[in-house]
Scaffold this motif. Structure first.
Motif, PDB file in Angstrom:
ATOM      1  N   GLY A   1      16.674  35.452  -3.053  1.00 46.61           N
ATOM      2  CA  GLY A   1      16.988  34.852  -1.760  1.00 46.61           C
ATOM      3  C   GLY A   1      18.353  34.179  -1.724  1.00 46.61           C
ATOM      4  N   THR A   2      19.199  34.496  -2.692  1.00 42.13           N
ATOM      5  CA  THR A   2      20.519  33.855  -2.716  1.00 42.13           C
ATOM      6  C   THR A   2      21.611  34.765  -2.153  1.00 42.13           C
ATOM      7  OG1 THR A   2      20.946  34.560  -4.986  1.00 42.13           O
ATOM      8  CG2 THR A   2      19.892  32.429  -4.712  1.00 42.13           C
TER       9      THR A   2
ATOM     10  N   CYS B   1      18.755  24.962  -6.923  1.00 42.49           N
ATOM     11  CA  CYS B   1      19.430  25.821  -5.944  1.00 42.49           C
ATOM     12  C   CYS B   1      18.662  27.135  -5.755  1.00 42.49           C
ATOM     13  CB  CYS B   1      20.857  26.137  -6.383  1.00 42.49           C
ATOM     14  SG  CYS B   1      21.987  24.774  -6.097  1.00 42.49           S
ATOM     15  N   ILE B   2      18.240  27.726  -6.863  1.00 45.85           N
ATOM     16  CA  ILE B   2      17.554  29.021  -6.763  1.00 45.85           C
ATOM     17  C   ILE B   2      16.190  28.857  -6.076  1.00 45.85           C
ATOM     18  CG2 ILE B   2      16.444  30.846  -8.156  1.00 45.85           C
ATOM     19  CD1 ILE B   2      18.869  30.567 -10.071  1.00 45.85           C
TER      20      ILE B   2
ATOM     21  N   GLY C   1      15.002  29.620   2.064  1.00 46.73           N
ATOM     22  CA  GLY C   1      15.978  30.555   2.613  1.00 46.73           C
ATOM     23  C   GLY C   1      17.339  29.921   2.871  1.00 46.73           C
ATOM     24  N   HIS C   2      17.644  28.821   2.190  1.00 45.70           N
ATOM     25  CA  HIS C   2      18.932  28.145   2.428  1.00 45.70           C
ATOM     26  C   HIS C   2      20.103  29.012   1.984  1.00 45.70           C
ATOM     27  CE1 HIS C   2      16.849  24.674   3.629  1.00 45.70           C
ATOM     28  NE2 HIS C   2      16.729  24.055   2.469  1.00 45.70           N
ATOM     29  N   THR C   3      21.150  29.013   2.788  1.00 47.59           N
ATOM     30  CA  THR C   3      22.388  29.689   2.404  1.00 47.59           C
ATOM     31  C   THR C   3      23.166  28.775   1.446  1.00 47.59           C
ATOM     32  OG1 THR C   3      23.648  28.693   4.190  1.00 47.59           O
ATOM     33  CG2 THR C   3      22.543  30.801   4.675  1.00 47.59           C
ATOM     34  N   HIS C   4      24.218  29.324   0.863  1.00 49.30           N
ATOM     35  CA  HIS C   4      25.054  28.516  -0.034  1.00 49.30           C
ATOM     36  C   HIS C   4      25.612  27.296   0.711  1.00 49.30           C
ATOM     37  CE1 HIS C   4      25.872  32.405  -2.516  1.00 49.30           C
ATOM     38  NE2 HIS C   4      24.705  31.884  -2.769  1.00 49.30           N
TER      39      HIS C   4
ATOM     40  N   GLU D   1      25.625  21.407   1.788  1.00 44.98           N
ATOM     41  CA  GLU D   1      25.477  20.234   2.661  1.00 44.98           C
ATOM     42  C   GLU D   1      24.269  19.402   2.247  1.00 44.98           C
ATOM     43  OE1 GLU D   1      25.318  21.971   6.553  1.00 44.98           O
ATOM     44  OE2 GLU D   1      27.351  22.791   6.358  1.00 44.98           O
ATOM     45  N   LYS D   2      23.183  20.093   1.936  1.00 46.13           N
ATOM     46  CA  LYS D   2      21.950  19.377   1.585  1.00 46.13           C
ATOM     47  C   LYS D   2      22.104  18.580   0.287  1.00 46.13           C
ATOM     48  CE  LYS D   2      17.061  20.344   0.673  1.00 46.13           C
ATOM     49  NZ  LYS D   2      16.488  19.366   1.588  1.00 46.13           N
ATOM     50  N   LEU D   3      22.765  19.199  -0.689  1.00 44.85           N
ATOM     51  CA  LEU D   3      22.906  18.556  -2.000  1.00 44.85           C
ATOM     52  C   LEU D   3      24.179  17.723  -2.105  1.00 44.85           C
ATOM     53  CD1 LEU D   3      21.806  21.614  -4.205  1.00 44.85           C
ATOM     54  CD2 LEU D   3      20.396  19.685  -3.447  1.00 44.85           C
ATOM     55  N   ASN D   4      24.977  17.803  -1.033  1.00 44.55           N
ATOM     56  CA  ASN D   4      26.240  17.056  -0.996  1.00 44.55           C
ATOM     57  C   ASN D   4      27.144  17.407  -2.184  1.00 44.55           C
ATOM     58  OD1 ASN D   4      27.980  15.329   0.272  1.00 44.55           O
ATOM     59  ND2 ASN D   4      27.189  13.486  -0.749  1.00 44.55           N
TER      60      ASN D   4
END
Lengths: 184, 240
Positions: B23-24, A143-144, A151-154, A159-162
Motif C-alpha cells: 500500500g505504499t 510507515c508501512i 492507505g496513507h500516501t507519503h 504531515e501526520k508524523l511531522n
C-alpha cells in the motif's frame, strides 16, 4: 498449520463457488468483522466502509470460484478484495485523509506485545510476517503499517508524523528492502 | 530503457509489486502499475504473492460489526444475480440432488461423465503458468511463462548467469509429489528461449511444483552427478 477458522473460510468459499447461499451467509458472519474493520480504517467513515464491505462481499460471491489455495489463505484473499475495493472508492471519491473527521487511527492493535492467547489465534503466515516486521526500525514499521491499514500516501504520512517527505520515503524504501529477503 | 523493459527487470518489478501490495505505491504510479499488471502475467503473479503475505495483517485488526442493513443489501443483490443466471440455478439443483443421493456408484459415474462432457463445468483450469527463477541468494534471475494457447515455454534470462563457457543450461521440472526431475529442454544463457510442448505435456504441468535450471558440461550427458542446480522457481498457475 492453519487455524481452524482459516480452514473454515476456505471451505466456505469453495461452497460459495457452488452457489451455496447458506455458506455465503456463514462466511459473511464470520469474516465481515475483520474486513469491515479494515474498510473502516481505510475509509474513515462507517457509511463508506459499509459500501465497500457490501461491494467486496458481492465480488467475493461472484469470484469465489476463482479462489484457490495457491492464491494464499482465504482470509487474506478476501482482505485483498476488500482493500482494493476501498482504494478504488477512495480514488473515485478523491477523498483525502485530511478532509475527513478522523475516527479510526493508530496501530495499537498491531503492537508487539500481544497477549499469548491472542497470538495463538494468528495464522503461521501472520506470525512469520510479524517476525519480519520486528526486524524493521520502529519508524519504518509504522510507515508501512499506516500505509497498509489506512492507505496513507507519503505526503499524508509526512504531515501526520511531522517528518520531512524525503525521510518518510526513505523509511518506507529501506523498510521494504529489509522485509524483502525475510518474506522471500 | 523503455517502460516495458524497466518492468521486465525483476529487481524493479519485484520492488514495485511489494510496494503495491503493502500500500505504499500511490497516485499515478499505482495506476500505471495496475495497467501493466493487467498486461503482464509475471507482474500479476508476483503482486498476488506479496498481497497474500501482507493480507495476513488483517488478522491483527479488532473485530467491528457492520450494520445489519449491509447483509440485507448483499443478500438482495446476490438473489437478483442468481435469478438472472439460469445455468447456475440448474447447477444448484444438480448439487442438491447429489447431496441427497446415497447411490454412491451412480454418483461417481455421473461426476465422471460431467467432468468429461459438461459444457457448463466451472472447474478452474490454468490458462498459463509463470515462474520467477531465483538464485541461491534469492535474486530473481529469469522469468518463464508457459501458455496454453500456443503451447510454448518461454524462458527469459534477465540477469547474467555466471556459468563456464563450456557449459549449457537446461530446464527441468519437478513433480509436487517428489521424485526425479524431468528435463524440458536446453535454454540459451542470455535473452529468450522458446520451447514447444504438446497437449499431454501441458496437462502434465498440473502435477509440477517447481522448475529448475541447471548448468552442466556440454560434453557430458545429463545425470545427477554432472549437473548443478543454479536457479529454482515455483510454478504458479494463472487462471482467467
Amino acid at each position: 498449520m492453519d487455524t481452524p477458522m482459516e480452514d473454515n473460510f476456505a471451505e466456505l468459499l469453495q461452497r460459495c463457488s457452488r452457489q451455496d447461499q447458506q455458506a455465503f451467509k456463514q462466511l459473511y458472519q464470520e469474516a465481515s468483522p475483520k474486513l469491515y474493520s479494515l474498510a473502516l480504517r481505510l475509509m474513515q467513515k462507517p457509511e463508506l466502509a459499509e459500501d465497500v464491505l457490501q461491494e467486496a462481499f458481492i465480488k467475493i460471491w461472484q469470484k469465489a470460484d476463482s479462489y484457490n489455495v495457491q492464491k494464499g489463505k482465504a482470509l487474506t484473499w478476501m482482505a485483498t478484495v476488500t482493500r482494493n475495493k476501498a482504494l478504488d472508492k477512495l480514488r473515485s471519491l478523491k477523498l483525502k485523509y485530511a478532509e475527513t473527521d478522523i475516527q479510526y487511527e493508530g496501530l495499537d492493535f498491531a503492537s508487539d506485545d500481544l497477549e499469548p492467547e491472542h497470538q495463538e489465534d494468528l495464522s503461521q503466515e501472520m506470525q512469520r510476517l510479524r517476525e519480519c516486521l520486528k526486524q524493521l526500525q520502529p519508524a519504518q514499521r509504522e510507515c508501512i503499517l499506516l500505509s497498509y491499514y489506512y492507505g496513507h500516501t507519503h505526503q499524508e504520512l509526512s504531515e501526520k508524523l511531522n517528518k520531512p517527505l524525503g525521510t518518510v520515503k526513505a523509511w518506507i524504501r529501506r523498510g521494504l528492502e529489509t522485509l524483502k529477503p525475510c518474506l522471500s | 530503457m523503455s517502460e516495458l523493459n524497466r518492468y521486465q527487470n525483476p529487481e524493479i518489478f519485484e520492488k514495485l509489486a511489494m510496494s503495491y501490495a503493502a500500500g505504499t505505491l500511490h497516485g499515478r504510479a499505482r495506476r500505471r502499475f495496475e495497467a501493466l499488471k493487467e498486461q503482464h502475467f509475471y507482474l500479476e503473479a508476483t503482486t498476488n504473492a506479496y498481497e497474500s503475505q501482507f493480507g495476513s495483517l488483517v488478522e491483527l485488526l479488532p473485530n467491528e460489526k457492520p450494520s445489519d442493513q449491509v447483509w440485507k443489501n448483499i443478500e438482495s443483490s446476490i438473489m437478483a444475480d442468481i435469478s438472472e443466471s439460469e445455468p447456475k440455478a440448474e447447477k444448484r439443483q444438480w448439487f442438491s440432488w447429489f447431496k441427497q443421493s446415497y447411490a454412491f456408484a451412480l454418483m461417481a459415474l455421473l461426476v465422471a461423465t460431467l467432468v468429461v462432457i459438461n459444457p457448463f463445468s466451472e472447474i478452474e483450469e490454468a490458462v498459463a503458468y509463470s515462474v520467477v527463477f531465483e538464485s541461491e541468494d534469492k535474486t530473481p534471475m529469469a522469468i518463464t511463462r508457459i501458455t496454453q494457447d500456443d503451447l510454448s515455454v518461454s524462458v527469459d534470462i534477465v540477469k547474467d548467469i555466471p556459468v563456464d563457457d563450456g557449459s549449457v543450461l537446461k530446464l527441468w521440472c519437478r513433480l509436487k509429489k517428489g521424485g526425479k526431475a524431468m528435463m524440458m529442454g536446453t535454454i540459451s544463457k542470455t535473452g529468450r528461449t522458446v520451447l514447444k510442448i504438446d497437449e499431454k505435456e501441458w496437462d502434465n504441468l498440473k502435477a509440477v511444483g517447481m522448475l529448475e535450471i541447471t548448468s552442466e558440461s556440454a560434453k557430458t550427458s545429463a545425470s545427477p552427478m554432472t549437473k548443478k542446480t543454479i536457479l529454482l522457481g515455483q510454478l504458479n498457475p494463472i487462471t482467467r
